[in-house]
Scaffold this motif. Structure first.
Motif, PDB file in Angstrom:
ATOM      1  N   MET A 134       0.597  -1.516  -0.129  1.00 43.86           N
ATOM      2  CA  MET A 134       0.341  -0.252  -0.337  1.00 43.86           C
ATOM      3  C   MET A 134       0.570   1.266  -0.138  1.00 43.86           C
ATOM      4  O   MET A 134       2.114   1.541   0.548  1.00 43.86           O
ATOM      5  N   GLN A 135       0.665   2.203  -1.159  1.00 44.57           N
ATOM      6  CA  GLN A 135       1.741   2.855  -1.431  1.00 44.57           C
ATOM      7  C   GLN A 135       1.232   4.123   0.051  1.00 44.57           C
ATOM      8  O   GLN A 135      -0.039   4.233   0.811  1.00 44.57           O
ATOM      9  N   ASP A 136       2.376   4.811   1.061  1.00 43.93           N
ATOM     10  CA  ASP A 136       2.615   5.427   1.404  1.00 43.93           C
ATOM     11  C   ASP A 136       1.360   6.929   1.346  1.00 43.93           C
ATOM     12  O   ASP A 136       2.016   8.131   0.439  1.00 43.93           O
ATOM     13  N   GLU A 137       0.431   7.424   2.546  1.00 41.63           N
ATOM     14  CA  GLU A 137      -0.440   8.547   1.630  1.00 41.63           C
ATOM     15  C   GLU A 137       1.147   9.484   1.323  1.00 41.63           C
ATOM     16  O   GLU A 137       0.209  10.800   1.235  1.00 41.63           O
ATOM     17  N   TYR A 138       1.862   9.946   2.741  1.00 43.65           N
ATOM     18  CA  TYR A 138       3.183  10.655   2.263  1.00 43.65           C
ATOM     19  C   TYR A 138       3.866  10.968   1.254  1.00 43.65           C
ATOM     20  O   TYR A 138       4.772  11.891   1.216  1.00 43.65           O
ATOM     21  N   SER A 139       3.564   9.913   0.440  1.00 44.27           N
ATOM     22  CA  SER A 139       4.809   9.845  -0.604  1.00 44.27           C
ATOM     23  C   SER A 139       4.682  11.503  -1.368  1.00 44.27           C
ATOM     24  O   SER A 139       3.721  10.762  -2.014  1.00 44.27           O
ATOM     25  N   ILE A 140       5.560  11.395  -2.293  1.00 52.46           N
ATOM     26  CA  ILE A 140       5.793  12.582  -3.245  1.00 52.46           C
ATOM     27  C   ILE A 140       5.810  12.167  -4.582  1.00 52.46           C
ATOM     28  O   ILE A 140       6.075  11.112  -4.921  1.00 52.46           O
ATOM     29  N   ASP A 141       4.974  12.566  -5.133  1.00 50.28           N
ATOM     30  CA  ASP A 141       4.630  12.312  -6.717  1.00 50.28           C
ATOM     31  C   ASP A 141       5.004  13.532  -7.472  1.00 50.28           C
ATOM     32  O   ASP A 141       5.470  14.804  -7.973  1.00 50.28           O
ATOM     33  N   LYS A 142       6.008  12.288  -7.691  1.00 49.81           N
ATOM     34  CA  LYS A 142       8.050  13.398  -8.696  1.00 49.81           C
ATOM     35  C   LYS A 142       7.193  13.924  -9.809  1.00 49.81           C
ATOM     36  O   LYS A 142       7.509  15.216  -9.664  1.00 49.81           O
ATOM     37  N   ALA A 143       6.376  13.497 -10.452  1.00 50.52           N
ATOM     38  CA  ALA A 143       6.452  13.766 -12.503  1.00 50.52           C
ATOM     39  C   ALA A 143       5.303  15.085 -10.994  1.00 50.52           C
ATOM     40  O   ALA A 143       5.370  15.890 -11.745  1.00 50.52           O
ATOM     41  N   ARG A 144       4.521  14.911 -10.319  1.00 54.39           N
ATOM     42  CA  ARG A 144       3.542  16.038  -9.923  1.00 54.39           C
ATOM     43  C   ARG A 144       4.395  17.112  -9.340  1.00 54.39           C
ATOM     44  O   ARG A 144       4.363  18.888 -10.074  1.00 54.39           O
ATOM     45  N   MET A 145       5.206  17.275  -8.143  1.00 54.95           N
ATOM     46  CA  MET A 145       6.259  17.965  -8.001  1.00 54.95           C
ATOM     47  C   MET A 145       7.233  18.321  -9.503  1.00 54.95           C
ATOM     48  O   MET A 145       7.106  19.995  -8.992  1.00 54.95           O
ATOM     49  N   ARG A 146       8.402  17.845 -10.071  1.00 55.78           N
ATOM     50  CA  ARG A 146       8.668  18.757 -11.289  1.00 55.78           C
ATOM     51  C   ARG A 146       7.998  19.136 -11.756  1.00 55.78           C
ATOM     52  O   ARG A 146       8.430  20.382 -12.066  1.00 55.78           O
ATOM     53  N   GLN A 147       6.225  18.929 -11.992  1.00 55.07           N
ATOM     54  CA  GLN A 147       5.349  19.734 -13.223  1.00 55.07           C
ATOM     55  C   GLN A 147       5.684  21.621 -12.420  1.00 55.07           C
ATOM     56  O   GLN A 147       5.813  22.608 -12.757  1.00 55.07           O
ATOM     57  N   ALA A 148       4.978  21.356 -10.994  1.00 60.27           N
ATOM     58  CA  ALA A 148       4.646  22.512 -10.197  1.00 60.27           C
ATOM     59  C   ALA A 148       6.613  23.545  -9.789  1.00 60.27           C
ATOM     60  O   ALA A 148       6.804  24.521 -10.283  1.00 60.27           O
ATOM     61  N   PHE A 149       8.102  22.917  -9.455  1.00 59.35           N
ATOM     62  CA  PHE A 149       8.577  23.640  -9.706  1.00 59.35           C
ATOM     63  C   PHE A 149       9.682  23.865 -11.399  1.00 59.35           C
ATOM     64  O   PHE A 149       9.976  25.057 -11.725  1.00 59.35           O
ATOM     65  N   HIS A 150       8.716  23.465 -12.507  1.00 58.14           N
ATOM     66  CA  HIS A 150       8.913  23.927 -13.928  1.00 58.14           C
ATOM     67  C   HIS A 150       8.169  25.070 -14.179  1.00 58.14           C
ATOM     68  O   HIS A 150       9.357  26.504 -14.080  1.00 58.14           O
ATOM     69  N   ARG A 151       7.012  25.119 -13.982  1.00 54.87           N
ATOM     70  CA  ARG A 151       6.106  26.524 -13.576  1.00 54.87           C
ATOM     71  C   ARG A 151       6.384  27.377 -12.761  1.00 54.87           C
ATOM     72  O   ARG A 151       6.685  29.156 -13.375  1.00 54.87           O
ATOM     73  N   ALA A 152       7.340  27.384 -11.920  1.00 53.81           N
ATOM     74  CA  ALA A 152       7.264  28.065 -10.447  1.00 53.81           C
ATOM     75  C   ALA A 152       8.578  28.518 -10.927  1.00 53.81           C
ATOM     76  O   ALA A 152       9.054  30.233 -10.002  1.00 53.81           O
ATOM     77  N   ALA A 153       9.139  28.375 -12.018  1.00 53.29           N
ATOM     78  CA  ALA A 153      10.580  28.511 -12.101  1.00 53.29           C
ATOM     79  C   ALA A 153      11.016  30.658 -12.165  1.00 53.29           C
ATOM     80  O   ALA A 153      11.641  31.404 -11.770  1.00 53.29           O
ATOM     81  N   LYS A 154       9.867  30.926 -13.072  1.00 52.90           N
ATOM     82  CA  LYS A 154      10.446  32.721 -13.235  1.00 52.90           C
ATOM     83  C   LYS A 154       9.637  33.327 -12.296  1.00 52.90           C
ATOM     84  O   LYS A 154      10.683  34.169 -11.973  1.00 52.90           O
ATOM     85  N   GLN A 155       9.181  32.653 -10.939  1.00 51.01           N
ATOM     86  CA  GLN A 155       8.189  34.002 -10.298  1.00 51.01           C
ATOM     87  C   GLN A 155       9.652  33.411  -9.010  1.00 51.01           C
ATOM     88  O   GLN A 155       9.147  33.928  -7.685  1.00 51.01           O
ATOM     89  N   TYR A 156      10.109  32.193  -8.677  1.00 47.82           N
ATOM     90  CA  TYR A 156      10.476  31.694  -7.199  1.00 47.82           C
ATOM     91  C   TYR A 156      11.188  32.372  -6.685  1.00 47.82           C
ATOM     92  O   TYR A 156      11.137  32.926  -5.334  1.00 47.82           O
ATOM     93  N   ASP A 157      11.945  32.941  -7.739  1.00 51.93           N
ATOM     94  CA  ASP A 157      13.375  34.224  -7.034  1.00 51.93           C
ATOM     95  C   ASP A 157      11.993  35.422  -5.692  1.00 51.93           C
ATOM     96  O   ASP A 157      12.907  35.531  -4.055  1.00 51.93           O
TER      97      ASP A 157
END
Length: 290
Positions: free
Chosen positions: A1-24
């Motif tokens: 059974m998957q841990d409910e706190y397991s990180i969805d790496k694809a979702r994480m990657r997409q979120a950081f990719h989109r956030a890069a321009k305003q991140y700083d």
């Protein structure tokens, strides 16, 4: 059974990719932690030839390190191509390095570098996005040369405790963060020598809960846990969040607490520090920022 706190790496990657321009613009905590990490290098006697910034974000950590260690070559590694693209734009303005850094898109848990290829691994607030801490630390140990230095900062269990409490327990609205003592045990299992760990608490303050959420979104810190709500949360959840968070308001401001665990360790038999200096052992401190 998957841990409910397991990180969805694809979702994480997409979120950081989109956030890069305003991140700083929103990365207040990341800047403060970076400066604290850099200050700790003052007592470390090390002249690295190759530095890996693991989870480099927009590249300011590697920028500062290559300015300090002018003879070193740098490797910028991040899981999000958008972050690497922002890092690339930073370095043409630099005059401190001997050669252009390498830019590597990859996961900290499976680093695509040769064994024993770097002298220093640096990681600023990226380790909390790992699903397997042991795997990440073993990868750091693998890529480091003998007498290499690992220095990183990650988030501890008190992080976003106000948001966690206000969100309720129906879903995993906030990631699970690892206790300092468990990190220390994992460092030992990975084969690091003389690990030094300590904690600082930072508090960012906001006028509204929407501002808290907006800053988290701006740095790409979306909820990527397996147990997150899968549908739209809607106005009902936001109202519940506002009401729950109001209980934490102090002096007219809403706090967002971050527990930051600072770690450094060596791969060799003895830590290299300046003569007369002692290992970094700071008492827990609190820092407040608007």
């Amino acid at each position: 059974m998957q841990d409910e706190y397991s990180i969805d790496k694809a979702r994480m990657r997409q979120a950081f990719h989109r956030a890069a321009k305003q991140y700083d613009g929103a990365a207040i905590l990341q800047r403060q932690v970076r400066e604290e990490m850099l200050s700790r290098l003052d007592v470390v006697k090390l002249q690295p030839q190759v530095i890996l910034d693991a989870g480099c974000g927009t590249g300011h950590g590697l920028y500062a390190l290559l300015k300090q260690y002018k003879a070193a070559k740098g490797i910028a590694l991040d899981i999000a191509e958008g972050m690497l693209a922002r890092t690339r734009t930073l370095f043409p303005t630099y005059k401190f390095w001997q050669s252009q850094p390498r830019f590597v898109c990859g996961d900290i848990e499976t680093i695509p570098l040769a064994t024993g290829s770097v002298d220093m691994v640096w990681s600023n607030l990226a380790m909390q996005w790992c699903n397997d801490l042991d795997a990440a630390l073993q990868e750091f140990r693998r890529v480091l040369r003998p007498d290499g230095l690992l220095m990183f900062a990650t988030l501890g269990p008190d992080t976003l405790k106000e948001l966690r409490a206000a969100s309720g327990a129906d879903h995993t609205h906030v990631s699970r963060f690892i206790d300092m003592h468990d990190i220390g045990d994992a460092m030992t299992r990975a084969g690091f020598n003389a690990p030094v760990l300590d904690v600082m608490h930072y508090t960012l303050t906001y006028d509204t809960v929407e501002s808290v959420m907006r800053d988290l979104k701006a740095i790409g810190a979306h909820n990527a846990t397996a147990g997150r709500p899968k549908g739209l949360t809607g106005k009902g959840f936001l109202q519940k969040l506002r009401q729950g968070y109001e209980g934490f308001r102090q002096q007219g401001k809403l706090p967002a607490t971050y527990e930051v665990v600072f770690v450094h360790a060596w791969t060799g038999s003895q830590p290299y520090t300046e003569p007369g200096s002692s290992p970094i052992q700071l008492m827990p401190r609190k820092v407040t920022a608007e």
